[in-house]
Design a protein around this motif. Structure first.
Motif, PDB file in Angstrom:
ATOM      1  N   ILE A  26       0.852  -1.264  -0.040  1.00  0.00           N
ATOM      2  CA  ILE A  26       0.115  -0.028  -0.047  1.00  0.00           C
ATOM      3  C   ILE A  26       0.912   1.357   0.130  1.00  0.00           C
ATOM      4  CG2 ILE A  26      -1.858   1.282   1.312  1.00  0.00           C
ATOM      5  CD1 ILE A  26      -2.956  -1.225   0.357  1.00  0.00           C
ATOM      6  N   ILE A  27       1.890   1.118   0.738  1.00  0.00           N
ATOM      7  CA  ILE A  27       2.988   2.380   0.944  1.00  0.00           C
ATOM      8  C   ILE A  27       3.504   2.543  -0.399  1.00  0.00           C
ATOM      9  CG2 ILE A  27       4.876   3.206   2.056  1.00  0.00           C
ATOM     10  CD1 ILE A  27       2.602   2.473   3.972  1.00  0.00           C
ATOM     11  N   TRP A  28       3.853   1.544  -1.247  1.00  0.00           N
ATOM     12  CA  TRP A  28       4.408   1.887  -2.329  1.00  0.00           C
ATOM     13  C   TRP A  28       3.621   2.304  -3.529  1.00  0.00           C
ATOM     14  CZ3 TRP A  28       9.573   2.601  -2.280  1.00  0.00           C
ATOM     15  CH2 TRP A  28      10.287   1.709  -1.195  1.00  0.00           C
ATOM     16  N   GLU A  29       2.426   1.733  -3.458  1.00  0.00           N
ATOM     17  CA  GLU A  29       1.112   2.090  -4.281  1.00  0.00           C
ATOM     18  C   GLU A  29       0.903   3.647  -4.043  1.00  0.00           C
ATOM     19  OE1 GLU A  29      -2.105  -0.273  -3.546  1.00  0.00           O
ATOM     20  OE2 GLU A  29      -1.415  -1.575  -4.804  1.00  0.00           O
ATOM     21  N   LYS A  30       1.070   4.195  -2.952  1.00  0.00           N
ATOM     22  CA  LYS A  30       0.595   5.617  -2.537  1.00  0.00           C
ATOM     23  C   LYS A  30       1.799   6.547  -3.209  1.00  0.00           C
ATOM     24  CE  LYS A  30      -3.205   5.079  -0.053  1.00  0.00           C
ATOM     25  NZ  LYS A  30      -4.390   5.770  -0.545  1.00  0.00           N
ATOM     26  N   LEU A  31       2.962   5.963  -2.926  1.00  0.00           N
ATOM     27  CA  LEU A  31       4.106   6.609  -3.360  1.00  0.00           C
ATOM     28  C   LEU A  31       4.028   6.972  -4.916  1.00  0.00           C
ATOM     29  CD1 LEU A  31       7.149   5.616  -1.201  1.00  0.00           C
ATOM     30  CD2 LEU A  31       6.139   7.744  -1.301  1.00  0.00           C
ATOM     31  N   TRP A  32       3.771   5.707  -5.725  1.00  0.00           N
ATOM     32  CA  TRP A  32       3.614   5.805  -7.118  1.00  0.00           C
ATOM     33  C   TRP A  32       2.495   6.912  -7.369  1.00  0.00           C
ATOM     34  CZ3 TRP A  32       6.854   5.304 -10.757  1.00  0.00           C
ATOM     35  CH2 TRP A  32       6.371   5.519 -11.847  1.00  0.00           C
ATOM     36  N   ALA A  33       1.454   6.701  -6.832  1.00  0.00           N
ATOM     37  CA  ALA A  33       0.368   7.689  -6.944  1.00  0.00           C
ATOM     38  C   ALA A  33       0.766   9.120  -6.910  1.00  0.00           C
ATOM     39  CB  ALA A  33      -0.861   7.369  -6.222  1.00  0.00           C
ATOM     40  N   LYS A  34       1.574   9.193  -6.018  1.00  0.00           N
ATOM     41  CA  LYS A  34       2.098  10.732  -5.452  1.00  0.00           C
ATOM     42  C   LYS A  34       3.071  11.122  -6.434  1.00  0.00           C
ATOM     43  CE  LYS A  34       3.871  13.248  -1.358  1.00  0.00           C
ATOM     44  NZ  LYS A  34       4.397  12.901  -0.243  1.00  0.00           N
ATOM     45  N   HIS A  35       4.171  10.082  -7.182  1.00  0.00           N
ATOM     46  CA  HIS A  35       5.283  10.757  -7.810  1.00  0.00           C
ATOM     47  C   HIS A  35       5.161  10.354  -9.442  1.00  0.00           C
ATOM     48  CE1 HIS A  35       7.015  12.174  -4.020  1.00  0.00           C
ATOM     49  NE2 HIS A  35       7.022  11.078  -3.463  1.00  0.00           N
ATOM     50  N   LYS A  36       4.172   9.606  -9.843  1.00  0.00           N
ATOM     51  CA  LYS A  36       4.287   8.792 -10.921  1.00  0.00           C
ATOM     52  C   LYS A  36       4.494  10.083 -12.107  1.00  0.00           C
ATOM     53  CE  LYS A  36      -0.554   8.389 -11.927  1.00  0.00           C
ATOM     54  NZ  LYS A  36      -1.770   7.198 -11.775  1.00  0.00           N
ATOM     55  N   GLN A  37       4.191  11.288 -11.784  1.00  0.00           N
ATOM     56  CA  GLN A  37       4.225  12.147 -13.021  1.00  0.00           C
ATOM     57  C   GLN A  37       5.803  12.710 -12.745  1.00  0.00           C
ATOM     58  OE1 GLN A  37       1.906  12.897 -15.089  1.00  0.00           O
ATOM     59  NE2 GLN A  37       0.522  11.520 -13.850  1.00  0.00           N
ATOM     60  N   ALA A  38       6.427  12.419 -11.687  1.00  0.00           N
ATOM     61  CA  ALA A  38       7.645  12.889 -11.663  1.00  0.00           C
ATOM     62  C   ALA A  38       8.498  11.869 -10.840  1.00  0.00           C
ATOM     63  CB  ALA A  38       7.913  14.331 -10.861  1.00  0.00           C
ATOM     64  N   PRO A  39       8.822  10.727 -11.509  1.00  0.00           N
ATOM     65  CA  PRO A  39       9.117   9.555 -10.619  1.00  0.00           C
ATOM     66  C   PRO A  39      10.775   9.828 -10.513  1.00  0.00           C
ATOM     67  CG  PRO A  39       8.954   9.030 -12.914  1.00  0.00           C
ATOM     68  CD  PRO A  39       8.433  10.256 -12.902  1.00  0.00           C
ATOM     69  N   ALA A  40      11.445  10.862 -10.586  1.00  0.00           N
ATOM     70  CA  ALA A  40      12.734  10.991 -10.499  1.00  0.00           C
ATOM     71  C   ALA A  40      13.118  10.720  -9.027  1.00  0.00           C
ATOM     72  CB  ALA A  40      13.373  12.358 -11.036  1.00  0.00           C
ATOM     73  N   VAL A  41      12.372  11.080  -8.079  1.00  0.00           N
ATOM     74  CA  VAL A  41      12.555  11.061  -6.641  1.00  0.00           C
ATOM     75  C   VAL A  41      12.500   9.431  -6.233  1.00  0.00           C
ATOM     76  CG1 VAL A  41      11.648  13.126  -5.895  1.00  0.00           C
ATOM     77  CG2 VAL A  41      10.084  11.138  -6.086  1.00  0.00           C
ATOM     78  N   LEU A  42      12.241   8.694  -6.943  1.00  0.00           N
ATOM     79  CA  LEU A  42      12.304   7.267  -6.832  1.00  0.00           C
ATOM     80  C   LEU A  42      13.404   6.515  -7.493  1.00  0.00           C
ATOM     81  CD1 LEU A  42       8.552   6.377  -6.917  1.00  0.00           C
ATOM     82  CD2 LEU A  42       9.852   6.094  -5.239  1.00  0.00           C
ATOM     83  N   LYS A  43      14.075   7.398  -8.322  1.00  0.00           N
ATOM     84  CA  LYS A  43      15.320   6.466  -9.035  1.00  0.00           C
ATOM     85  C   LYS A  43      16.377   6.208  -8.182  1.00  0.00           C
ATOM     86  CE  LYS A  43      14.374   7.290 -13.679  1.00  0.00           C
ATOM     87  NZ  LYS A  43      14.663   6.194 -14.552  1.00  0.00           N
ATOM     88  N   TYR A  44      17.002   5.093  -8.500  1.00  0.00           N
ATOM     89  CA  TYR A  44      18.078   4.519  -7.358  1.00  0.00           C
ATOM     90  C   TYR A  44      19.111   3.615  -8.201  1.00  0.00           C
ATOM     91  CZ  TYR A  44      15.322   0.076  -7.993  1.00  0.00           C
ATOM     92  OH  TYR A  44      14.720  -1.062  -8.361  1.00  0.00           O
ATOM     93  N   ASP A  45      20.028   3.621  -7.860  1.00  0.00           N
ATOM     94  CA  ASP A  45      21.185   2.799  -8.302  1.00  0.00           C
ATOM     95  C   ASP A  45      21.423   1.596  -7.438  1.00  0.00           C
ATOM     96  OD1 ASP A  45      22.135   5.960  -8.717  1.00  0.00           O
ATOM     97  OD2 ASP A  45      22.473   4.555 -10.545  1.00  0.00           O
ATOM     98  N   LEU A  46      20.761   1.741  -6.311  1.00  0.00           N
ATOM     99  CA  LEU A  46      20.915   0.592  -5.221  1.00  0.00           C
ATOM    100  C   LEU A  46      19.425   0.712  -4.526  1.00  0.00           C
ATOM    101  CD1 LEU A  46      22.623  -1.475  -3.906  1.00  0.00           C
ATOM    102  CD2 LEU A  46      23.505   0.300  -2.306  1.00  0.00           C
ATOM    103  N   LEU A  47      18.821  -0.515  -4.523  1.00  0.00           N
ATOM    104  CA  LEU A  47      17.763  -0.575  -3.767  1.00  0.00           C
ATOM    105  C   LEU A  47      17.825  -1.894  -2.761  1.00  0.00           C
ATOM    106  CD1 LEU A  47      14.496  -0.025  -3.431  1.00  0.00           C
ATOM    107  CD2 LEU A  47      14.301  -2.162  -5.201  1.00  0.00           C
ATOM    108  N   GLN A  48      17.444  -1.399  -1.515  1.00  0.00           N
ATOM    109  CA  GLN A  48      17.147  -2.356  -0.504  1.00  0.00           C
ATOM    110  C   GLN A  48      15.825  -3.017  -0.619  1.00  0.00           C
ATOM    111  OE1 GLN A  48      19.361  -2.036   3.170  1.00  0.00           O
ATOM    112  NE2 GLN A  48      17.388  -2.797   4.395  1.00  0.00           N
ATOM    113  N   THR A  49      15.578  -4.322  -0.927  1.00  0.00           N
ATOM    114  CA  THR A  49      14.276  -4.631  -1.202  1.00  0.00           C
ATOM    115  C   THR A  49      13.645  -4.305   0.180  1.00  0.00           C
ATOM    116  OG1 THR A  49      14.782  -6.901  -0.493  1.00  0.00           O
ATOM    117  CG2 THR A  49      15.106  -6.252  -2.866  1.00  0.00           C
TER     118      THR A  49
END
Lengths: 412, 628
Positions: free
Chosen positions: A249-272
Motif C-alpha cells: 500500500i505504501i509503495w502504491e501511495k508513493l507511485w500515485a504521488k510521484h508517477k508524474q515526476a518519478p525521479a525521486v524514486l530513481k535509484y542505483d541501489l535498492l534494498q528490497t
C-alpha cells in the motif's frame, strides 16, 4: 576514500552502514540486527558486531561511534542488539571507557527517528525491548533539543525527527524535523557535500481511519532515497533507496504521488523492502492464490525506477523456491526482472559470497559507478576486480615479462 | 641430514605461495577446497582460487587453477558464471578459457606476474564475448568447435576433395568406422588401395553431396536434422538443384560434406542424415516421402524436402583432409598445385637417390617412377629410407611400396631393372617426365641418358647428382638442353673432370670382404647437405625457376675433409682462398666443351670413345669450376 555502503548478513533483518567519502568520513547506520548467535563466539553465525566495529572510528575518548543511527521502523529485526551494543543515554553517562575496545558500546552521534512510524507500529504490536529503548533515548534527545531550542546540541544528544508527528506535536521543534518530501542535507549536525536524503515516507497521518489502518498493517517505515557522492568532488553520484519493511500500500501511495515526476524514486541501489517479501509487491496472498497472485502494478512501478547497471539487494536469508515469506522466491523473480531490464543485478546478503559463509556485501561509489568492494581498511583489496583494476594489475605484471608472447623461433 | 627438495619442487612450492599471496591480497580470492578442484575431471589440477570480476554486464566468478607442471606451465582460468557451451568462443565445456595460445612461461619464478598478465587476457576475452565482437572466431577456428560435442561414435570422413566450390556430387566409400570421399570413384579406390592394398571391399563407391557454403557455420547453425541441410543447400549456388539430384540418385543414409572459407583457409565438415521409415496402419514399414504419389510420379520439388526434412535426424561427423594440398603445406604452399601434377623419374635408389625420391614425394611431387636393379642389404639401411624389414627386397620396388603406402594420394611405381634394361624395353615414361634424376654415378646409365637427351629422345630436363669421396662434396648438374651435355664435364670414361676434393691413392673407397664389394664410406649426416642440394635443384626445376643449365656444388666442412684423409683440390682453391673452410654451397657454370664428342657437333658418332682418346682437359675450352 570513496563513499561505501555495507550490507551486513543478518538473516531476515536489516543492518546497513554508509561511510561517507568526504574528509569527515561520517557514518550512517540504518537499523541493526545483532543476534545473540552472532555474539556467541562458539556459534558460526557471522559476528556482525565485529564487522561493524571494524568500520567505525573512535572519538577523542577512544569510544567507537556512528554519526547517525536511522531506525526505519521498530520491529525487532531492525533494532535487535541496540541496548547491548550501543550507548543509550547522556554522553556523560558513558561507562565503558575502561573496557577493551571490542566491549565498548557504540556512541550514537545523532538519531534519526520517526514518531509516526513508532506510533503506527505500537498499535500493531508490542514493541520489543530494544525498540522501547530506542524510543526512550529518542525522547530524551528531543527533550534536550527543546531545552536548547534546537541549537548547540552536542554529539550524542542530537536527534532528527523524520516526518511530522500527529496533532502538531513536533511543531515547536521544526528545526530538527524533516518533513516528507524534504531533503536531509546535514549529517550529525553538519552540512554534507556527499549526502542528501529525500524523505519519502512515513506518509502523513491520514484523516481516514481505514487508510491509517492500512498504513499500520503495511509496516509503515521511513523511506529514504539517499543521494551519495563519491567524495567532495562529486564526480560520481548514486542513489540508494531504503524503505524498511514498507509494504504494497505504501509503495502504491508513493507511485500515485510521484508517477508524474518519478525521479525521486530513481535509484542505483535498492534494498528490497521487508527482506524481499511478496507483500511489498502485491496485495494478493500467494498462500491463497499461489501463482495466480498478481503483482501490484503501481507498487512495482514505484520499485522499478532502477538506473542502468543498478543493484537490488535483499537483506535476508538465502532465497529458496519454497513457501517462505520473507524472503519470497516469486518476489525475487520480480526484482530480478526489474534488474535485468536495466542490465542490473539482484543480490542476497544471505548468499554472499556463499550461503554457508555469508560476509558483508560492500559497494563503493566511485569511477562513475557503484562498484562491489570489500572493506578497504583491513586488506585493501577490492571485492570485485573492475576493468581498471585488472588493467592496472596487467600493466604492472607485464613489466616482469613473465609470459613470453609469440611462438618459438626454434621449431621441432 | 634432511634431504633438500629439488629445484623443481622448490620452485613449485615457492610459486604456489607467491600466487596465493597475490590472489588473496590483491584479488581477494578464496582458496578452493580439494573437492572443488577435483570437480574438474581429466584435468590433473592441483590447487585453485576463486575471485570475482566485474564486466559490463555483471559480476562473474572466475577461478584460477594450477596443474601438475606448475610453475613450468601457466595457470588455467575457468569462468563459472557463463552461458551454455558453444555460445561463446574460446570457452571449453567445463568453462576453461582458451587464452592466447602463444603464451609461454618465460620466468617460472614469477607466477604472480604471469597470472596478472593472463588475468588481463581473460577479462578481455570475457568482455569481447559479452559484446559479441568475437563471434567470428567460431568460423576462423571452425574445427575447434565442430569437432567438439560430436556423438560418441562420430565416424570419420577422410576427404580427398578439392576444398573449394562449387557444390557438386562426389563419391564416397563407406566403411564401418570411417569413410573416404573424393571427386571420383577412381580417386577414392586408388587411395584406399594405395593405403591398405587391394582388398575386396575396395570395389565400389556411393554418391555423396558436397555443399560449398557462403560462410563457415556458427554453432547455433550446426545441422541437427536433414531439414537443416535442406535449408543450408538453399543458401548455396546450385545447392537446391543438386540436392534434388542427390535425392534421386543417392541412397539412405545420405552423406554430406559441408565446406566453407573459415577466414583461415577452407574448412570441411561431414554430416550424415538418416530417413527412418514410418509404420502404416497395417504395420508395414513404408517410406513416408511418397505419401500421396504413385512410385516414380512425385516431383523433385516435393520429394526432396520430404526426404530431407526435420523428421530425419542428422549426425555431425569429423572430416579430415587427406588431399595433397593439405598434406603438403596445409593449404598454404603455393607450389602444391603445380608439384602434384609433376612426374619425376629417379634412376638409382641407393643412399643418394632413395632419400631424394623420399624428399620429392614429401614435397608433394605427384608422380614418381623409381628405377634400380639393386637389392637392399643390411649394410645399406644405415643410410637409406628403407629399414630392416625391406632387406632382401629390390630397392626400387620396396621404396615405391613404402612411399606409396605413406603417401597414398601420390602415384609411385618401382622398376626392378637398370635404366639401360628399361630403355631397351622401350620405357616410355621418359618422354613424359617433367624431370629425370640420375643418382647412379654409373657411367653406363648416365651416358645413355645423356645421349638420349642430346639426340632428343628425352626432351625434358635431366639432373645428375653424385658425391665425392666420404660425401665431403656433392654435385647436382641440371641440364635443360642438348648442349652443354653431361659429357662436357666428364672424361670419356665418366669421371668428373673437376673435383672439389683430392684423395691419396686408396683412400676414397673401402672394400667389403667379398668380390667387387667396394663402397663409399659415409653416413647419413654427412650426406644430408648433398641430398638437399640435389632435391632443392630438382624442385626448382619442377617449379620453373630454372631457365638455364646449372651446376651446384656442396663443399663440406674442411674438418670433415681432413678427418676423412682428403684435401681440397688445387683447382677448387685456385683464386678462391675463401673456399678453404668449406661448409657452403656454390652455383657454377657447366661449361660447354667445344670438343665434346656428344654434343659439340664435331662428334665422330662414336660417343663412347676409348680412354686413349680422352681429351686433354687443359687444351679444351671446358673451364672447371667456372663461377657464374
Amino acid at each position: 576514500m570513496a563513499t561505501t555502503i555495507s550490507f551486513f548478513p543478518v538473516d531476515n533483518g536489516d543492518m546497513t552502514l554508509i561511510c561517507l567519502g568526504d574528509k569527515s568520513g561520517k557514518t550512517i547506520l540504518v537499523d541493526c540486527n545483532i543476534r545473540a548467535a552472532a555474539d556467541d563466539p562458539d556459534d558460526k553465525t557471522r559476528d556482525v558486531a565485529k564487522d561493524l566495529r571494524e568500520r567505525l572510528k573512535r572519538d577523542v575518548n577512544g569510544r567507537p561511534y556512528v554519526d547517525v543511527f536511522l531506525l526505519s521502523h521498530p520491529d525487532q529485526d531492525h533494532c535487535r542488539g541496540l541496548k547491548k551494543h550501543f550507548h543509550l543515554g547522556a554522553p556523560a553517562k558513558y561507562a565503558d571507557d575502561e573496557k577493551p575496545d571490542n566491549e565498548k558500546r557504540i556512541v550514537i552521534g545523532e538519531m534519526w527517528s520517526s514518531p509516526m512510524v513508532f506510533r503506527r507500529a505500537s498499535v500493531e504490536h508490542t514493541l520489543c525491548e530494544d525498540a522501547k529503548a530506542f524510543n526512550t533515548e529518542a525522547k530524551r534527545r528531543v527533550a534536550v533539543a527543546r531545552e536548547k531550542n534546537c541549537s548547540g546540541v552536542d554529539d550524542g544528544d542530537r536527534v532528527l525527527i523524520l516526518g511530522e508527528d500527529e496533532d502538531g506535536k513536533t511543531d515547536d521543534i521544526l528545526a530538527i524535523v524533516v518533513k516528507v518530501d524534504q531533503d536531509i542535507t546535514k549529517v550529525n549536525g553538519a552540512e554534507s557535500k556527499v549526502f542528501k536524503g529525500r524523505l519519502l515516507a512515513p506518509l502523513a497521518k491520514s484523516a481516514s481511519d481505514e487508510e491509517e489502518e492500512e498504513y499500520r498493517k503495511n509496516h509503515s517505515s521511513v523511506i529514504l532515497n539517499m543521494e551519495l557522492a563519491d567524495d567532495e568532488g562529486r564526480k560520481t553520484v548514486k542513489n540508494f533507496l531504503s524503505g524498511g519493511d514498507a509494504e504494497v500500500i505504501i509503495w502504491e501511495k508513493l507511485w500515485a504521488k510521484h508517477k508524474q515526476a518519478p525521479a525521486v524514486l530513481k535509484y542505483d541501489l535498492l534494498q528490497t523492502p521487508h527482506h524481499c517479501s511478496w507483500h511489498s509487491l502485491s496485495r494478493d496472498s500467494r498462500s491463497d492464490l499461489g501463482d495466480k497472485a498478481k503483482v501490484s502494478a503501481d507498487a512495482k512501478s514505484a520499485l522499478s525506477q532502477i538506473r542502468d547497471g543498478g543493484r537490488i539487494v535483499a537483506s535476508s536469508r538465502a532465497i529458496k523456491d519454497d513457501d517462505c515469506d520473507p524472503p519470497n522466491y516469486a518476489a525475487k523473480l520480480e526484482y530480478e526482472s526489474i534488474g535485468k531490464g536495466a542490465k542490473g543485478e539482484f543480490l542476497c546478503t544471505g548468499e554472499n559470497p556463499t550461503e554457508a559463509s555469508p560476509a558483508p556485501m560492500e559497494f563503493t561509489v566511485s569511477d562513475q559507478a557503484l562498484r562491489r568492494s570489500v572493506k578497504q581498511a583491513s586488506i585493501g583489496a577490492p571485492y570485485v576486480l573492475t576493468r581498471p583494476l585488472v588493467d592496472d594489475i596487467r600493466r604492472k605484471a607485464a613489466e616482469a615479462q613473465a609470459v613470453q608472447k609469440g611462438g618459438n623461433s626454434r621449431y621441432a | 641430514m634432511p634431504e633438500t627438495a629439488s629445484i623443481a619442487v622448490r620452485l613449485r612450492q615457492e610459486g604456489v605461495c607467491k600466487l596465493d599471496s597475490f590472489l588473496t591480497q590483491v584479488c581477494n580470492a578464496r582458496r578452493l577446497t580439494p573437492e572443488e578442484v577435483g570437480a574438474y575431471r581429466n584435468r590433473s589440477l592441483t590447487s585453485g582460487w576463486e575471485f570475482h570480476i566485474e564486466t559490463v554486464l555483471m559480476t562473474r566468478r572466475l577461478q584460477l587453477l594450477l596443474d601438475q607442471r606448475f610453475p613450468f606451465s601457466l595457470p588455467h582460468f575457468f569462468l563459472i558464471d557463463r552461458p551454455e557451451f558453444l555460445t561463446w568462443p574460446h570457452i571449453e565445456e567445463d568453462g576453461r578459457l582458451c587464452l592466447q595460445p602463444e603464451n609461454k612461461v618465460a620466468k617460472p619464478d614469477h607466477p604472480a606476474e604471469a597470472a596478472g598478465v593472463l588475468l588481463g587476457q581473460a577479462v578481455d576475452l570475457i568482455c569481447a564475448c559479452e559484446a559479441g565482437s568475437n563471434e567470428d572466431d567460431f568460423r576462423t577456428e571452425f574445427y575447434s568447435y565442430w569437432n567438439r560435442d560430436l556423438e560418441e561414435s562420430p565416424g570419420w570422413i577422410y576427404s580427398l576433395l578439392a576444398s573449394d566450390g562449387p557444390c557438386r556430387l562426389v563419391r564416397i566409400w563407406r566403411g564401418e568406422a570411417w569413410s573416404v570421399v573424393g571427386e571420383s570413384e577412381e580417386k577414392v579406390l586408388t587411395w584406399l588401395q594405395h593405403s591398405y592394398g587391394k582388398q575386396p571391399q575396395f570395389d565400389s563407391t556411393d554418391l555423396a553431396c558436397f555443399l560449398w557454403l557462403p560462410k563457415a557455420l556458427l554453432p547455433k547453425q550446426y545441422p541437427r536434422t536433414a531439414g537443416d541441410i535442406y535449408r543450408l543447400a538453399q543458401m548455396t549456388s546450385g545447392g537446391k538443384l543438386l540436392l534434388e539430384q542427390f535425392s534421386r540418385k543417392g541412397k539412405n543414409p545420405f552423406y554430406f560434406i559441408l565446406g566453407a572459407d573459415s577466414g583461415n583457409g577452407p574448412c570441411l565438415a561431414g554430416v550424415v542424415t538418416r530417413t527412418s521409415p514410418t509404420v502404416d496402419v497395417r504395420g508395414k514399414r513404408r517410406n513416408g516421402t511418397l505419401n500421396g504419389f504413385r512410385p516414380g510420379k512425385i516431383p523433385d520439388s516435393i520429394f526432396t524436402p520430404r526426404l530431407f526434412s526435420d523428421a530425419s535426424s542428422a549426425s555431425r561427423l569429423k572430416a579430415v583432409r587427406v588431399d595433397s594440398a593439405w598434406i603438403h603445406g596445409r593449404g598454404y604452399d603455393p607450389h602444391q598445385a603445380k608439384l602434384s601434377k609433376k612426374s619425376v623419374i629417379v634412376v638409382g635408389c641407393g643412399s643418394v637417390g632413395g632419400p631424394i625420391a623420399q624428399h620429392l614425394v614429401m614435397s608433394g611431387v605427384g608422380h614418381l617412377d623409381l628405377v634400380d636393379p639393386g637389392t637392399l642389404d643390411w649394410a645399406n639401411i644405415g643410410r637409406h629410407p628403407l629399414g630392416a624389414e625391406y632387406v632382401g627386397r629390390n630397392k626400387a620396388e620396396a621404396l615405391a611400396e613404402k612411399l606409396q603406402r605413406s603417401y597414398p594420394h601420390a602415384s609411385i611405381r618401382g622398376f626392378n631393372a637398370s635404366y639401360e634394361e628399361l630403355a631397351l624395353r622401350g620405357f616410355s615414361a621418359t618422354r613424359d617426365a617433367d624431370l629425370i634424376i640420375s643418382a647412379t654415378a654409373e657411367w653406363e646409365s648416365e651416358s645413355l641418358l645423356n645421349l638420349q637427351h642430346v639426340q632428343g629422345e628425352i626432351t625434358g630436363p635431366v639432373l645428375y647428382t653424385w658425391t665425392e669421396a666420404h660425401a665431403c662434396a656433392g654435385h647436382a648438374v641440371l641440364l635443360l638442353s642438348s648442349s652443354p651435355c653431361l659429357q662436357c664435364g666428364m672424361t670419356l670414361g665418366g669421371k668428373a673432370r673437376a673435383n672439389v676434393t683430392e684423395w691419396p691413392e686408396g683412400n676414397e673407397t673401402r672394400h667389403e670382404p667379398a668380390c667387387g664389394a667396394i663402397f663409399q664410406p659415409y653416413g647419413p649426416v654427412e650426406l644430408q647437405a648433398a641430398l638437399s642440394l640435389s632435391a632443392s635443384l630438382a624442385l626448382d626445376s619442377l617449379l620453373g625457376k630454372v631457365h638455364r643449365t646449372i651446376h651446384r656444388v656442396w663443399a663440406g666442412p674442411h674438418a670433415l675433409l681432413l678427418e676423412s684423409g682428403g684435401k681440397w683440390s688445387p683447382t677448387w682453391l685456385d683464386g678462391h682462398p675463401e673456399r678453404e673452410s668449406g661448409g657452403f654451397q656454390e652455383e657454377l657454370e657447366w661449361g660447354k666443351d667445344e670438343l665434346c664428342p656428344i654434343c659439340s657437333g664435331s662428334a665422330t658418332g662414336a660417343p663412347f670413345a676409348s680412354e686413349s682418346e680422352t681429351r686433354d682437359s687443359a687444351s679444351s675450352l671446358h673451364q672447371p669450376f667456372s663461377t657464374m
